[in-house]
Design an enzyme around this catalytic site. Structure first.
Site, PDB file in Angstrom:
ATOM      1  N   GLY B 155       0.913  -1.185  -0.110  1.00 53.14           N
ATOM      2  CA  GLY B 155       0.030   0.124   0.235  1.00 53.14           C
ATOM      3  C   GLY B 155       0.794   1.112  -0.106  1.00 53.14           C
ATOM      4  N   CYS B 156       0.171   2.483  -0.258  1.00 57.07           N
ATOM      5  CA  CYS B 156       1.000   3.605  -0.404  1.00 57.07           C
ATOM      6  C   CYS B 156       1.475   4.116   0.868  1.00 57.07           C
ATOM      7  CB  CYS B 156       0.289   4.760  -1.040  1.00 57.07           C
ATOM      8  SG  CYS B 156      -1.484   4.912  -0.156  1.00 57.07           S
TER       9      CYS B 156
END
Lengths: 352, 352, 352, 352
Positions: B155-156
């Site tokens: 994920g970011c």
């Protein structure tokens, strides 16, 4: 307009805090602006400096801007100072005794003039006045403010931090030595002066921290938290500059003490502020946003249990130009002159 | 166009990550997009869904959008999945064996399928594939990625957090049990789906926290930090939604351990990333801003001593759609096919 | 890095156009920056002035900033000037003859030095060079640019206006005496200099017109439209400042002539730009947005029939820092050195 | 709170106009909200739908939201409708006769129900009420509004356009057949409904035209301009969507007639609005900005001579949610009940 209104002088009317003070004062039922100074813009009508005040200017007959040197102090009952820090001390020292003063600068906020010198880089220029200055966090120093001649209105960040921390520190619910304050602020807090860092393109579509571990609001927060804790404490205070005009949101990470829970913190805050007109604990689970208080004198608080055991997350938000500055100044002026505390401050938040 | 380019299928091309993947792939020297799915927009050219890709569409002859059911898998060597989590598992389970997969969803990031079920509210739908999925944090799993069939791109937020934390946790320089991550994200991270909370007026000119103490990226961060720490740890992870399109900035508050100083943390990070093309430790004192990496695959890290003794402040920033998603996916595809790791990712940051 | 790259000097590298030129040049396959001037920042690395170029600086070994006086002209084959207008004339007049010049200032755009004096408030300082200066609207002066020593790259607004107007004026499809151009621009167009009007709070959450009936791009538009019309014409040009970093959108209101229809205008533009790599007529009905071209050298055009009979509405949009400035400069440098015209300019637009 | 306040029902309280009506009404000295409908949110307190009204909710005891079917009409003296167009007609047709109505939708603005059907795609559903509906442009229909039962408040764009155009058209100073209106609007004008086009990322950092030559406010503008001109006219009306919450700016391009000059237009507007509390002609040369009127009921007008001979440029700006909608509705309610016209509308503009 009634001639028995309190006559207000605004020193430093050409900054954003000055403009917001004028916005609030021109719709206040008991105030009248009789003096406005702005050295660089002396001779101009306020509308030339802040066109959004044009319609107000027409309606309430605002005086033109003058230099501080030209100011007729006899025309005022109170002055509200929005001058850059440092300059305020000498000017205030020279004001005639009949004037009450609500100072929005940092010049009289630090009780210890040595701490002032350390953080502001020069000796205090009116140390004899400091003992009489009352720290103007209205919800905590009401009685003293009502009696004061000189009120040092808190900084925007300290207001947001202290309203959240003082009750829970005072009640011993959190460890005062383990407070981390991550702050996010709109750009108006940086003022209208020309700086590359506040140009539109340097702020829009981005975020960055600034003054990390060295912001001047840290000692102010520490001063009041230390008083509440009964011992000297330091805090982590890390501000960030955001692409918005107004508003501040503080996300504060704390360690619970004495077996307290997040629910205890919530109960403590709710009890403390139950009868306050401007400080509100948000309903459980509602995320406070700067836009919920924009343009108003309201403050919104929230409490969350942390995923880390023994910790909690506290959030506060306010409009840096209102409760963080001009609004609180007017709240204090109301007290200083025996007016209803909420007079002139009943604007509802502006959203969207 | 060379016929020996790697043939890429994009699943879920109508979201922001899908669009940014297409942006990057159409200027990549070794890739060719041969399939794009978007169930709601099947039959349309990409330009009808994302007009900014019009000029590219004209130039590189992109295929029209099709449904997943219509997809011709034989036209692809690799698929990059930008589908909502949950849906990806079944689709990937049904893909023919010749296809390599870079998944940008959360579906294969959690090594423990029980943890997945707990956070995502349903049993994992392809648990047999999980053991072979490689966590795609490129700088840490290069060799495994090069050999993998299925890469679960992080994920970011985890990418931004882990690049900062893994070296200093691994070296024992900080206490892994006392990590507070205050994250600020642009709105593209919330996707293109219709939600009241991402309407312009609900985001502009404001900030608020969300998913406090309950964001699904927390277990992902904890999984990798625990591996680096050699014991199970929890972290505080508190995201905020900001009025900007792209970018993430994480301000992370840590307790130093074993007598380490902020300088030690800096030295550790500098050593770890000295030869990395995309991860950079900022010059001392320079405040990292999301705008310094916008549109690029770069990550910027910074270290500050805290005012609180024994603590430090770590900052990381990246573009959530590039290194936080599509860029890292391409970086991994490069590795999976033996291409230069930086191929197609040499865009300079876009400022202002 | 190949030693036979074209060696580029950037004059005025500390402005936004200078920074974007460096962004584009550092990923250009045939250019190498060998000189950068910025008088106020001489002695610093570019990264200290524009941190977003830090990762690039590391990679391509950019020279430090120097003053114009210190510049080693022998290190360059071409200079690209991003200096404020007025100053450029004298500097260019003093450059050694081996240097080619792509000037992004306004100093050589007006063919008539009298018109220059009238609009810029001082006599032209290098009138002897003006006759040899080629107006650098690439799509219209390709052959002359390829042969030129000095190319005066058009302003951002004129580029957007002329690409739209020249074909339809030239074909006699509209009345050149009845052109109204309503322009909206992002704030980077106003530069990085310190002005109250470009502070974040003076631009965000608002819009206003500026330089109404007196903007210096008007005579430049009129010069080229007059040439196309075969007679002298004036135009209405009304710019507005908008809360965005990049991008310009021009909505142009025209009167059809000779029985032409909006469809005729569309056909004319489509024919004219069919083989242009950077100029595109949008599909019918698709509203062009600045975000469709952000960060790229592309221009998007659109045509609408007006509700008023006998009139039409034309729209053009480009990124003021790319096709409106640095990108077009590089496009011209490519021509001047026999490189492929699109070299280094193949970035896809960045959205969101 | 006084029991003899006018009792107001708000239909469609969950939209942005509804929320702004509540903001204004809760600080109005003579109004009390006794009913609020919002079908999708029935049963909730207003604070749950609009948290920024939380502090107000606490103070003034707002009723919870109900469905229209549940509404107790006897609790109201007047209803203000903020429903989507189309739905309002049937609801209003069914209201008991004692209720006065200020409608903010488009449902009764077009005097000719045939024109309504043409632009809104269905036959008018309460044509018998149309003849009695008064067009609520306060400054032009005061006497009729004071007597009306049903007031159709103008659209935001028409308000901004007509305040500028009616005096100069009426005086024969401009040619009514050659009016081009280029409008720029904040996103709140598009409402709180879920549409991809109003997501943050689709609006921020950009601008684009929409509904070109087909916006439903065009016939409304034309209706009133035609009345002023004494003959039927069409206008060009071209709106653009902008990255700001509130505010509209119209730049209007006109052809002077009968030898009139821009100065004549200015004199005409100044004379017409000299005694109006909310409509102001800006000082000569001052560029009106949406931020000059934000949050207030004020309108700012400006006149410029054009560079094109025989033409002029007119600018108007207002807050689309206040004078463009809820503020004008309250201004009309004030008239309908014999209250001072400015009651509850004295907020100063909020800047920055």
């Amino acid at each position: 307009m009634s001639t028995d209104r309190i006559r207000v002088g605004v020193l430093g009317a050409s900054g954003y805090t000055g403009a917001d003070l004028v916005r609030l004062a021109t719709t206040h039922p008991n105030l009248r602006i009789t003096l406005m100074t702005a050295d660089r813009h002396a001779g101009k009508p306020m509308q030339a400096v802040f066109p959004h005040l044009g319609p107000q200017t027409g309606k309430v007959d605002l005086p033109d801007l003058v230099t501080v040197a030209e100011a007729d102090w006899n025309a005022c009952d109170v002055v509200v100072c929005g001058l850059p820090h440092g300059t305020t001390q000498e000017i205030i020292a020279g004001l005639p005794g009949h004037l009450k003063i609500a100072d929005m600068s940092a010049d009289f906020r630090l009780r210890d003039t040595g701490t002032y010198a350390e953080w502001y880089g020069h000796a205090h220029r009116a140390p004899h006045l400091q003992p009489d200055a009352v720290y103007g966090l209205t919800e905590y120093y009401r009685d003293a403010i009502a009696e004061a001649r000189l009120v040092a209105c808190p900084g925007c960040y300290p207001t947001a931090a202290l309203l959240l921390l003082l009750p829970v520190v005072g009640a011993g619910l959190i460890d005062p030595a383990d407070i981390v304050i991550d702050a996010k602020s709109g750009t108006s807090g940086a003022g209208r002066g020309l700086k590359e860092g506040t140009l539109f393109c340097e702020v829009a579509e981005g975020i960055h921290p600034y003054a990390v571990a060295g912001h001047r609001h840290a000692p102010e927060i520490e001063q009041e938290v230390s008083l509440a804790a009964g011992r000297e404490v330091l805090v982590n205070f890390t501000p960030h500059l955001m692409p918005m005009n107004r508003g501040e949101l503080l996300t504060t990470y704390v360690r619970l003490s004495g077996g307290a829970t997040a629910d205890d913190l919530r109960a403590c805050l709710e009890a403390r502020y139950a009868s306050e007109p401007f400080v509100h604990v948000a309903p459980e689970g509602m995320a406070p946003a700067t836009r919920h208080v924009r343009g108003s004198n309201h403050v919104l608080l929230q409490v969350y249990a942390d995923r880390l055991p023994g910790r909690a997350i506290l959030v506060s938000t306010l409009d840096n130009l209102v409760k963080g500055s001009s609004g609180q100044a007017i709240q204090n002026v109301n007290l200083m002159f025996g007016l209803p505390e909420t007079a002139g401050l009943e604007q509802a938040p502006l959203f969207p």
